[in-house]
Design a protein around this motif. Structure first.
Motif, short mmCIF file in Angstrom:
data_model
loop_
_atom_site.label_atom_id
_atom_site.label_comp_id
_atom_site.label_asym_id
_atom_site.label_seq_id
_atom_site.Cartn_x
_atom_site.Cartn_y
_atom_site.Cartn_z
N MET A 61 43.04 58.11 41.02
CA MET A 61 42.72 59.53 41.05
C MET A 61 41.57 59.77 42.01
N LYS A 62 41.83 60.58 43.04
CA LYS A 62 40.81 60.87 44.05
C LYS A 62 40.28 62.28 43.82
N GLN A 63 38.98 62.36 43.66
CA GLN A 63 38.35 63.63 43.37
C GLN A 63 38.66 64.66 44.46
N GLY A 64 39.19 65.80 44.04
CA GLY A 64 39.48 66.88 44.97
C GLY A 64 40.74 66.70 45.78
N GLU A 65 41.41 65.56 45.66
CA GLU A 65 42.62 65.29 46.45
C GLU A 65 43.88 65.19 45.58
N GLY A 66 43.74 64.56 44.41
CA GLY A 66 44.90 64.41 43.54
C GLY A 66 45.07 62.98 43.06
N THR A 67 46.26 62.70 42.55
CA THR A 67 46.57 61.38 41.99
C THR A 67 47.62 60.71 42.87
N PHE A 68 47.37 59.44 43.21
CA PHE A 68 48.23 58.72 44.16
C PHE A 68 48.70 57.39 43.57
N VAL A 69 49.89 56.96 43.99
CA VAL A 69 50.42 55.66 43.61
C VAL A 69 49.69 54.58 44.40
N LYS A 70 49.28 53.53 43.70
CA LYS A 70 48.56 52.44 44.35
C LYS A 70 49.52 51.31 44.74
N GLU A 71 49.09 50.50 45.71
CA GLU A 71 49.79 49.25 46.02
C GLU A 71 49.51 48.31 44.86
N TYR A 72 50.56 47.72 44.27
CA TYR A 72 50.33 46.88 43.10
C TYR A 72 49.59 45.61 43.51
N ASP A 73 48.54 45.29 42.79
CA ASP A 73 47.68 44.15 43.12
C ASP A 73 47.94 43.00 42.15
N TYR A 74 48.55 41.93 42.67
CA TYR A 74 48.85 40.77 41.83
C TYR A 74 47.66 39.84 41.67
N SER A 75 46.60 40.03 42.46
CA SER A 75 45.49 39.08 42.48
C SER A 75 44.75 39.01 41.15
N HIS A 76 44.94 40.03 40.29
CA HIS A 76 44.28 40.00 38.98
C HIS A 76 44.91 38.94 38.08
N PHE A 77 46.13 38.54 38.37
CA PHE A 77 46.87 37.69 37.46
C PHE A 77 46.98 36.24 37.91
N ILE A 78 46.89 35.98 39.22
CA ILE A 78 47.06 34.62 39.72
C ILE A 78 45.97 34.30 40.72
N PRO A 79 45.62 33.00 40.88
CA PRO A 79 44.54 32.60 41.78
C PRO A 79 44.84 32.95 43.23
N SER A 80 43.79 32.99 44.05
CA SER A 80 43.96 33.26 45.48
C SER A 80 44.62 32.06 46.15
N LYS A 81 45.19 32.28 47.34
CA LYS A 81 45.82 31.18 48.06
C LYS A 81 44.82 30.08 48.38
N ASP A 82 43.59 30.45 48.74
CA ASP A 82 42.57 29.45 49.08
C ASP A 82 42.28 28.56 47.87
N SER A 83 42.16 29.16 46.68
CA SER A 83 41.86 28.35 45.50
C SER A 83 43.04 27.49 45.11
N LEU A 84 44.27 27.95 45.38
CA LEU A 84 45.45 27.13 45.08
C LEU A 84 45.45 25.84 45.88
N LEU A 85 44.92 25.89 47.10
CA LEU A 85 44.90 24.70 47.95
C LEU A 85 43.90 23.66 47.46
N LEU A 86 43.01 24.04 46.55
CA LEU A 86 41.98 23.13 46.05
C LEU A 86 42.34 22.54 44.69
N LEU A 87 43.56 22.75 44.23
CA LEU A 87 43.96 22.27 42.91
C LEU A 87 44.00 20.75 42.87
N ASP A 88 43.57 20.16 41.72
CA ASP A 88 43.69 18.72 41.56
C ASP A 88 45.08 18.40 41.01
N LYS A 89 45.33 17.10 40.79
CA LYS A 89 46.68 16.68 40.37
C LYS A 89 47.09 17.32 39.05
N LYS A 90 46.17 17.36 38.08
CA LYS A 90 46.48 17.97 36.78
C LYS A 90 46.80 19.45 36.95
#
Length: 237
Positions: free
Chosen positions: A64-93
């Motif tokens: 919701m933007k003040q004075g402009e209205g309500t807009f659909v957002k781009e869905y953000d998956y980053s809240h649910f899964i790690p970033s690509k950079d952190s995935l590259l640092l995973l250990d064997k487990k």
């Protein structure tokens, strides 16, 4: 006797708007109607609309933007899964844990792809399969073609959530393939020819739109990957 909870009016409205976002009727950046207009469109009170919008904002689907209205957002998956950079640092487990997610994700992906694929999807999957044979003397190119094959299957689902998730973990997926293949080669448990034949079987099941078979072969294939990763962990202990 289990009681069935009745949905509140604002929940029904929120679900209707969410469905429009999900099916593409409302796209990122689209401006929603005013509260008054939506109240008329849905035949409910303005308070129900406001509650519905508050719910959708809490889900991260609108802003919701003040004075402009309500807009659909781009869905953000980053809240649910790690970033690509952190995935590259995973250990064997952690890679093994990621693999469990991959197994759940990809067996379903193969199943859905067999139902929804079109001619263009089959071409992309076949192209990746062909690259695996032409790059047989280049380990990295084979691995990249392998990842491309699995991503092409995800694209064939035409499910934006599955596609986004598969692309997000593709770098870590590359790592699991590289590590498990090194084990297979050293133990002679899986030749490149066998690897190709397994992928080819998955492809043909998708061509035939045999969802159950595609899922079954994908699961069998990934169980072998799991065995390789598990054996590597034991050898390193």
């Amino acid at each position: 006797m289990e009681m069935i909870r009745r949905q509140k009016i604002y929940e029904i409205v929120a679900n209707k708007i969410k469905e429009k976002i999900k099916n593409g009727e409302l796209k990122p950046g689209d401006k929603l109607e005013t509260v008054e207009q939506m109240a008329k469109s849905y035949g409910v009170g303005r308070s129900a609309i406001r509650e519905a919008l508050t719910t959708l904002r809490g889900m991260g689907l609108i802003e919701m933007k003040q004075g402009e209205g309500t807009f659909v957002k781009e869905y953000d998956y980053s809240h649910f899964i790690p970033s690509k950079d952190s995935l590259l640092l995973l250990d064997k487990k952690e890679l093994r844990d990621l693999f469990e997610v991959r197994k759940i994700l990809e067996t379903s992906t193969a199943f859905i792809a067999a139902q929804n694929r079109n001619k263009d999807d089959l071409t992309l999957i076949k192209n990746a399969l062909d690259k695996m044979t032409t790059a047989v003397d280049n380990e990295e190119q084979v691995e990249r073609a392998d990842v491309e094959f699995h991503l092409a299957i995800a694209e064939a689902t035409h499910n934006s959530f599955l596609i986004e998730l598969m692309h997000h973990i593709s770098d870590a997926l590359f790592s699991t393939m590289r590590e498990s293949r090194r084990f297979w080669q050293s133990s002679e448990k899986l030749t490149l020819q066998r690897l190709y034949l397994e992928h080819e079987s998955i492809y043909h099941a998708i061509v035939d739109q045999n969802s159950e078979l595609a899922k079954e072969i994908m699961q069998s294939h990934l169980e072998k990957v799991k065995g390789g990763l598990h054996s590597m962990e034991k050898d390193e202990q």
